[in-house]
Write a protein that holds these residues in place. Sequence first.
Motif, PDB file in Angstrom:
ATOM      1  N   THR A 144      -1.592   7.059  -5.764  1.00 51.97           N
ATOM      2  CA  THR A 144      -1.787   6.051  -4.726  1.00 51.97           C
ATOM      3  C   THR A 144      -2.012   4.687  -5.372  1.00 51.97           C
ATOM      4  OG1 THR A 144      -2.687   7.617  -3.127  1.00 51.97           O
ATOM      5  CG2 THR A 144      -3.295   5.309  -2.827  1.00 51.97           C
ATOM      6  N   LEU A 145      -1.328   3.679  -4.849  1.00 52.44           N
ATOM      7  CA  LEU A 145      -1.430   2.319  -5.377  1.00 52.44           C
ATOM      8  C   LEU A 145      -1.613   1.343  -4.230  1.00 52.44           C
ATOM      9  CD1 LEU A 145       1.642   2.529  -7.763  1.00 52.44           C
ATOM     10  CD2 LEU A 145      -0.734   2.485  -8.519  1.00 52.44           C
ATOM     11  N   SER A 146      -2.334   0.257  -4.490  1.00 54.44           N
ATOM     12  CA  SER A 146      -2.554  -0.741  -3.445  1.00 54.44           C
ATOM     13  C   SER A 146      -2.738  -2.123  -4.066  1.00 54.44           C
ATOM     14  CB  SER A 146      -3.800  -0.375  -2.619  1.00 54.44           C
ATOM     15  OG  SER A 146      -4.023  -1.324  -1.605  1.00 54.44           O
ATOM     16  N   PHE A 147      -2.081  -3.116  -3.461  1.00 56.11           N
ATOM     17  CA  PHE A 147      -2.197  -4.507  -3.924  1.00 56.11           C
ATOM     18  C   PHE A 147      -2.361  -5.423  -2.725  1.00 56.11           C
ATOM     19  CE2 PHE A 147       0.409  -2.242  -6.974  1.00 56.11           C
ATOM     20  CZ  PHE A 147      -0.054  -2.663  -8.210  1.00 56.11           C
ATOM     21  N   ASN A 148      -3.068  -6.526  -2.924  1.00 55.64           N
ATOM     22  CA  ASN A 148      -3.132  -7.596  -1.931  1.00 55.64           C
ATOM     23  C   ASN A 148      -3.510  -8.889  -2.642  1.00 55.64           C
ATOM     24  OD1 ASN A 148      -6.139  -7.860  -1.933  1.00 55.64           O
ATOM     25  ND2 ASN A 148      -6.029  -5.796  -1.076  1.00 55.64           N
ATOM     26  N   GLY A 149      -3.651  -9.958  -1.872  1.00 56.12           N
ATOM     27  CA  GLY A 149      -3.931 -11.254  -2.476  1.00 56.12           C
ATOM     28  C   GLY A 149      -5.252 -11.323  -3.210  1.00 56.12           C
ATOM     29  N   ASN A 150      -6.194 -10.463  -2.860  1.00 58.01           N
ATOM     30  CA  ASN A 150      -7.495 -10.454  -3.524  1.00 58.01           C
ATOM     31  C   ASN A 150      -7.578  -9.432  -4.644  1.00 58.01           C
ATOM     32  OD1 ASN A 150      -8.662 -12.459  -1.825  1.00 58.01           O
ATOM     33  ND2 ASN A 150      -8.894 -10.925  -0.209  1.00 58.01           N
ATOM     34  N   ALA A 163       0.853  -1.183   0.000  1.00 54.10           N
ATOM     35  CA  ALA A 163       0.000   0.000   0.000  1.00 54.10           C
ATOM     36  C   ALA A 163       0.893   1.237   0.000  1.00 54.10           C
ATOM     37  CB  ALA A 163      -0.919   0.005   1.219  1.00 54.10           C
ATOM     38  N   ALA A 164       0.743   2.056  -1.030  1.00 56.79           N
ATOM     39  CA  ALA A 164       1.607   3.232  -1.178  1.00 56.79           C
ATOM     40  C   ALA A 164       0.760   4.465  -1.464  1.00 56.79           C
ATOM     41  CB  ALA A 164       2.610   3.016  -2.308  1.00 56.79           C
ATOM     42  N   LYS A 165       1.082   5.551  -0.769  1.00 57.88           N
ATOM     43  CA  LYS A 165       0.425   6.842  -1.001  1.00 57.88           C
ATOM     44  C   LYS A 165       1.465   7.842  -1.501  1.00 57.88           C
ATOM     45  CE  LYS A 165      -3.045   6.300   2.659  1.00 57.88           C
ATOM     46  NZ  LYS A 165      -3.579   6.873   3.930  1.00 57.88           N
ATOM     47  N   GLY A 166       1.040   8.659  -2.450  1.00 57.50           N
ATOM     48  CA  GLY A 166       1.912   9.720  -2.926  1.00 57.50           C
ATOM     49  C   GLY A 166       3.145   9.237  -3.642  1.00 57.50           C
ATOM     50  N   VAL A 167       3.003   8.215  -4.481  1.00 57.72           N
ATOM     51  CA  VAL A 167       4.145   7.652  -5.203  1.00 57.72           C
ATOM     52  C   VAL A 167       4.588   8.629  -6.298  1.00 57.72           C
ATOM     53  CG1 VAL A 167       4.992   5.729  -6.588  1.00 57.72           C
ATOM     54  CG2 VAL A 167       3.292   5.340  -4.783  1.00 57.72           C
ATOM     55  N   ALA A 220       0.726  10.088 -21.557  1.00 60.36           N
ATOM     56  CA  ALA A 220      -0.144  10.320 -20.388  1.00 60.36           C
ATOM     57  C   ALA A 220       0.575  10.008 -19.080  1.00 60.36           C
ATOM     58  CB  ALA A 220      -1.418   9.484 -20.498  1.00 60.36           C
ATOM     59  N   GLY A 221       1.710   9.284 -19.155  1.00 55.67           N
ATOM     60  CA  GLY A 221       2.499   9.038 -17.951  1.00 55.67           C
ATOM     61  C   GLY A 221       2.528   7.610 -17.467  1.00 55.67           C
ATOM     62  N   LYS A 222       2.072   6.656 -18.284  1.00 58.27           N
ATOM     63  CA  LYS A 222       2.013   5.265 -17.848  1.00 58.27           C
ATOM     64  C   LYS A 222       3.400   4.719 -17.509  1.00 58.27           C
ATOM     65  CE  LYS A 222       0.003   3.459 -21.451  1.00 58.27           C
ATOM     66  NZ  LYS A 222       0.094   4.678 -22.313  1.00 58.27           N
ATOM     67  N   SER A 223       4.339   4.883 -18.441  1.00 58.37           N
ATOM     68  CA  SER A 223       5.679   4.332 -18.233  1.00 58.37           C
ATOM     69  C   SER A 223       6.355   4.959 -17.013  1.00 58.37           C
ATOM     70  CB  SER A 223       6.545   4.554 -19.474  1.00 58.37           C
ATOM     71  OG  SER A 223       6.027   3.849 -20.580  1.00 58.37           O
ATOM     72  N   THR A 224       6.209   6.258 -16.854  1.00 64.41           N
ATOM     73  CA  THR A 224       6.825   6.935 -15.711  1.00 64.41           C
ATOM     74  C   THR A 224       6.248   6.423 -14.396  1.00 64.41           C
ATOM     75  OG1 THR A 224       7.227   8.933 -17.023  1.00 64.41           O
ATOM     76  CG2 THR A 224       7.243   9.174 -14.622  1.00 64.41           C
ATOM     77  N   LEU A 225       4.938   6.232 -14.350  1.00 65.30           N
ATOM     78  CA  LEU A 225       4.302   5.716 -13.137  1.00 65.30           C
ATOM     79  C   LEU A 225       4.784   4.303 -12.826  1.00 65.30           C
ATOM     80  CD1 LEU A 225       2.210   5.811 -10.849  1.00 65.30           C
ATOM     81  CD2 LEU A 225       0.508   5.002 -12.505  1.00 65.30           C
ATOM     82  N   MET A 226       4.886   3.478 -13.843  1.00 64.67           N
ATOM     83  CA  MET A 226       5.318   2.100 -13.624  1.00 64.67           C
ATOM     84  C   MET A 226       6.777   2.052 -13.167  1.00 64.67           C
ATOM     85  SD  MET A 226       3.424   0.468 -16.964  1.00 64.67           S
ATOM     86  CE  MET A 226       3.501  -1.259 -16.557  1.00 64.67           C
ATOM     87  N   LYS A 227       7.620   2.861 -13.788  1.00 59.90           N
ATOM     88  CA  LYS A 227       9.021   2.911 -13.358  1.00 59.90           C
ATOM     89  C   LYS A 227       9.122   3.439 -11.934  1.00 59.90           C
ATOM     90  CE  LYS A 227      10.976   3.585 -17.981  1.00 59.90           C
ATOM     91  NZ  LYS A 227      11.699   4.528 -18.886  1.00 59.90           N
ATOM     92  N   ALA A 228       8.349   4.472 -11.625  1.00 56.10           N
ATOM     93  CA  ALA A 228       8.373   5.045 -10.274  1.00 56.10           C
ATOM     94  C   ALA A 228       8.002   3.993  -9.237  1.00 56.10           C
ATOM     95  CB  ALA A 228       7.411   6.229 -10.187  1.00 56.10           C
ATOM     96  N   THR A 229       7.008   3.166  -9.561  1.00 57.32           N
ATOM     97  CA  THR A 229       6.570   2.125  -8.631  1.00 57.32           C
ATOM     98  C   THR A 229       7.640   1.052  -8.480  1.00 57.32           C
ATOM     99  OG1 THR A 229       4.295   2.537  -9.352  1.00 57.32           O
ATOM    100  CG2 THR A 229       4.702   0.534  -8.082  1.00 57.32           C
ATOM    101  N   GLY A 230       8.232   0.643  -9.591  1.00 54.35           N
ATOM    102  CA  GLY A 230       9.297  -0.362  -9.530  1.00 54.35           C
ATOM    103  C   GLY A 230      10.498   0.126  -8.738  1.00 54.35           C
ATOM    104  N   ILE A 231      10.896   1.374  -8.946  1.00 60.55           N
ATOM    105  CA  ILE A 231      12.009   1.956  -8.199  1.00 60.55           C
ATOM    106  C   ILE A 231      11.684   1.999  -6.714  1.00 60.55           C
ATOM    107  CG2 ILE A 231      13.291   4.096  -7.791  1.00 60.55           C
ATOM    108  CD1 ILE A 231      12.920   4.629 -10.872  1.00 60.55           C
TER     109      ILE A 231
END
Length: 436
Positions: A248-254, A232-236, A266-277
């Motif tokens: 804000t992103l959130s993941f769990n088993g469900n 669970a991440a806020k302000g990524v 639109a920023g998809k790649s930047t958001l994904m890289k930011a999350t991976g980093i």
Amino acid sequence: MSFIADKQTLDDLSLLGKYNANSIFSLFNQVKTRGAEKLLDTMFLHPLTDADQINARSAAFRYFGDQPIPFPFEEQLLGSTEAFLDEGSNSNFPLALWQISRKKLAALLVKDDAYELQLQGIANCVQLLKGFTTLLGQLEKEGRDKNTPWEKWVAGARSIVRDKRLQNINDERSLLQTARLHYLLAHVFQDKLKALLALTYEIEVYITVSGIAKAKGFSYAKALPKEKNVLAAKGVKHPGLDKAVPNTLSFNGNSNVLFLTGANMAGKSTLMKATGIMVYLAHMGFPVAAQELEFSVLDGIYSSVNVPDDLNRGYSHFYAEVLRVKKVAEEVDADKHLFVIFDELFKGTNVKDAYDATLAVTAAFTAFRDCFFIISTHIFEVGDALKTEGDHIQFEFLPTIMEGTVPKYTYTLQKGITTDRQGMIIIENEGILDML
């Protein structure tokens, strides 16, 4: 067990690279000493997989962020002392005395500089010990010597500078005294001094990285045991962008798959890289570019952002993509807890095949509840088909707002699937068709 991140992932996220000014390593590499830089490099190469170790390192960074101090030692002094210790000394004093006597005699007879270099090495080491003594007294006076990240350093310093054999060191010494001091420093205390230098470099990393975190407004994540299976991440944000828009992103088993749509730019790649980093740095115990992050420890991270073709093997771009998906599928199927990023799955083939493959692969990944996935695509029709797969997929998009014929981007996630396609508008705005 080591945290998994292969070369493709490290390159996609620009994590490593001392000589790459845009790498995440370079962002944090503001240390002054070579020893600290080597330690920083080791930390980047070996993220942690134990929640307690991660939280302990984060706590150390946070401590120095709350109680900032300048690094109290000069790089030249530390480096020269390390070189002096690496040379070592004879294993017994008579031999050490004989060796240094030979060097002094050579200095007198043939102007050899080995003796002067030996004296300079001893002098540098003694000067550093005086600095250690001063800092040790300051830390004890301020009560930082117990239950703080300084504790190991303090213990190491005490065992050396308070030893009776190293008391009352004078600048003027006889040959016998010089030989004895060289023997003590470069043999008897060699291992202890090297260990203290290593702790000193560690302190420098703590001071430097925490200072960068404070200046950039980064925060520290909380690591949880693997079985909690949450993130669970806020302000990524992307740590390399000063004016990045937080999400804000959130993941769990469900809810383990994020299906991401949006137009070009639109920023998809930047958001994904930011999350991976963020995930990678969090496993290092480092500060992250987010307001808050709580995560279960993972086994590793895989990305597929800039998959190159391979002319030597005769692999097309599409086949290289297929092999990358196969590699990730094998790792996921091996019961590993992974964070996976797929940016524009199967963009190297025709739209029909890309649609079918993206749909099949995304649907299959939902079954692996111990792994978290972000999958982006321009083929928004896949999202409509995936809605029948159940509630394990989150659908979010990055919107485009048209101001006349000019697209504007908010870079802020919204729920749902977008049908935005502005490729031809961008081409027309650039006047390409008029040129032709």
